[in-house]
Design an enzyme around this catalytic site. Structure first.
Site, PDB file in Angstrom:
ATOM      1  N   CYS A  35      20.700  11.577  74.606  1.00 18.93           N
ATOM      2  CA  CYS A  35      19.536  11.125  73.836  1.00 18.93           C
ATOM      3  C   CYS A  35      18.397  12.090  74.123  1.00 18.93           C
ATOM      4  O   CYS A  35      18.508  12.949  75.005  1.00 18.93           O
ATOM      5  CB  CYS A  35      19.177   9.686  74.200  1.00 18.93           C
ATOM      6  SG  CYS A  35      18.938   9.446  75.966  1.00 18.93           S
ATOM      7  N   THR A  80      15.627  20.974  70.929  1.00 19.49           N
ATOM      8  CA  THR A  80      15.200  22.343  70.620  1.00 19.49           C
ATOM      9  C   THR A  80      13.754  22.403  70.122  1.00 19.49           C
ATOM     10  O   THR A  80      13.126  23.456  70.235  1.00 19.49           O
ATOM     11  CB  THR A  80      16.118  22.992  69.573  1.00 19.49           C
ATOM     12  OG1 THR A  80      16.119  22.183  68.391  1.00 19.49           O
ATOM     13  CG2 THR A  80      17.523  23.164  70.088  1.00 19.49           C
ATOM     14  N   ASP A 259      22.532   9.736  70.720  1.00 15.61           N
ATOM     15  CA  ASP A 259      21.815  10.829  70.057  1.00 15.61           C
ATOM     16  C   ASP A 259      20.460  10.384  69.490  1.00 15.61           C
ATOM     17  O   ASP A 259      19.850  11.078  68.680  1.00 15.61           O
ATOM     18  CB  ASP A 259      22.630  11.510  68.957  1.00 15.61           C
ATOM     19  CG  ASP A 259      22.004  12.847  68.547  1.00 15.61           C
ATOM     20  OD1 ASP A 259      21.445  13.538  69.427  1.00 15.61           O
ATOM     21  OD2 ASP A 259      22.044  13.198  67.353  1.00 15.61           O
TER      22      ASP A 259
END
Ligand SMILES: O=C(O)c1cc(C(=O)O)oc(=O)c1
Length: 307
Positions: A35, A80, A259
């Site tokens: 996560c 990211t 996620d």
């Protein structure tokens, strides 16, 4: 302050704000091993080199979801959009009271002192990302240098790549001196047969190199759905055979994660409660579920705290 905040990427889908209660009861001690947190942007600005600007997804919101779903612990993976600035992730891990571990992104010139600081905060790995839509480059020399630096800490490398790129990458992966963890089952093309050449090659790679596999992201891999929405408890049936195969072939090396907050989905945003109901479809016995959800992630992220 708010005038300096960047707007979200057009079309951005925010995380689902009112998830249903799962009908599957997660076993006590379940770890959500994948996560993220995003920002909040006002406190933890996103990285200039990011490829998307998400909504905020704070540590408090993550911990509220954890408690709602019946999860005990989290592994918070650097997203990211924060580049190599691990502040938001580390802040969340520190605030968890030992109930979270972290996976960082670091540059090859990272110092030993910084790695020790991350380790003390609860970081146990670094992530290498090969998706061109998420990072500009992934130079193998740089990544090898990072891997050499983190190996003495007992950390692992988390790999995120597209299945089509595995043939070009697998020798490099096999050369890395740390344990390896693969995100989202190596992103199989689920329109292809589960016993076809693509997924078979992936499973062979996992077998030969003693790799860990995250059985995660059916919502990202699915082509035909149905989506985990509107009470659907048998969602993403096209992904089920792939998850089941990974769990049955490597029962002691699979991990599961939500996620959340599901970056870059474009089609729909799943109801995380219904996403939990995907788990018993891929891990079909209580023993397999205990390994997937509790024993395996505890061995990797909380060794010595046996279950
Ligand atoms: O497929 C993605 O877009 C995605 C992105 C990120 C990230 O930006 O870190 O993480 C994930 O696990 C998946």
């Amino acid at each position: 302050m708010s005038s300096t905040l960047s707007p979200k990427t057009p079309g951005w889908l925010d995380w689902y704000s009112d998830p249903s209660a799962p009908s599957f009861t997660l076993p006590p001690g379940t770890v959500d091993a994948h996560c993220h947190v995003f920002g909040p942007q006002a406190r933890f600005p996103f990285a200039p080199e990011r490829k998307y600007t998400p909504c905020d997804a704070s540590r408090e919101q993550l911990f509220a979801l954890r408690d709602h779903l019946g999860v005990s612990r989290n592994v918070i993976v650097q997203a990211t959009c924060h580049g190599a600035d691990n502040s938001a992730m580390v802040d969340a891990v520190r605030a968890s009271g030992g109930r979270a571990r972290g996976v960082a992104t670091v540059r090859p010139d990272v110092t030993e002192a910084e790695l020790r600081r991350l380790d003390e905060a609860g970081v146990r790995g670094v992530r290498f990302n090969f998706l061109k839509r998420l990072v500009d480059t992934a130079p193998k020399d740089d990544l090898a240098a990072v891997a050499a630096k983190i190996a003495p800490l007992g950390w692992h490398v988390v790999l995120y790549f597209e299945s089509a790129d595995l043939p070009e990458l697998e020798d490099f992966f096999a050369s890395l001196p740390t344990p390896l963890v693969i995100d989202h089952m190596g992103r199989p093309d689920v329109t292809r047969p589960v016993d076809g050449p693509g997924f078979s090659r992936f499973l062979r790679f996992v077998d030969r190199n003693d790799v860990w596999v995250k059985v995660s992201c059916p919502e990202r891999l699915s082509v035909t759905g149905p989506a985990a929405l509107h009470g659907e408890r048998h969602a993403y049936t096209d992904v089920v055979p792939f998850g089941r195969r990974a769990v049955e072939e490597f029962p002691d090396r699979v991990l599961w994660g939500t996620d959340w907050p599901h970056p870059n989905l474009t089609d729909h945003m799943p109801d995380d409660g219904l996403l939990v109901d995907h788990v018993p479809q891929v891990a079909v016995t209580p023993e397999l579920r205990h390994k997937l959800l509790v024993a395996n992630p505890m061995r990797l992220y909380w060794p010595g705290e046996g279950v």
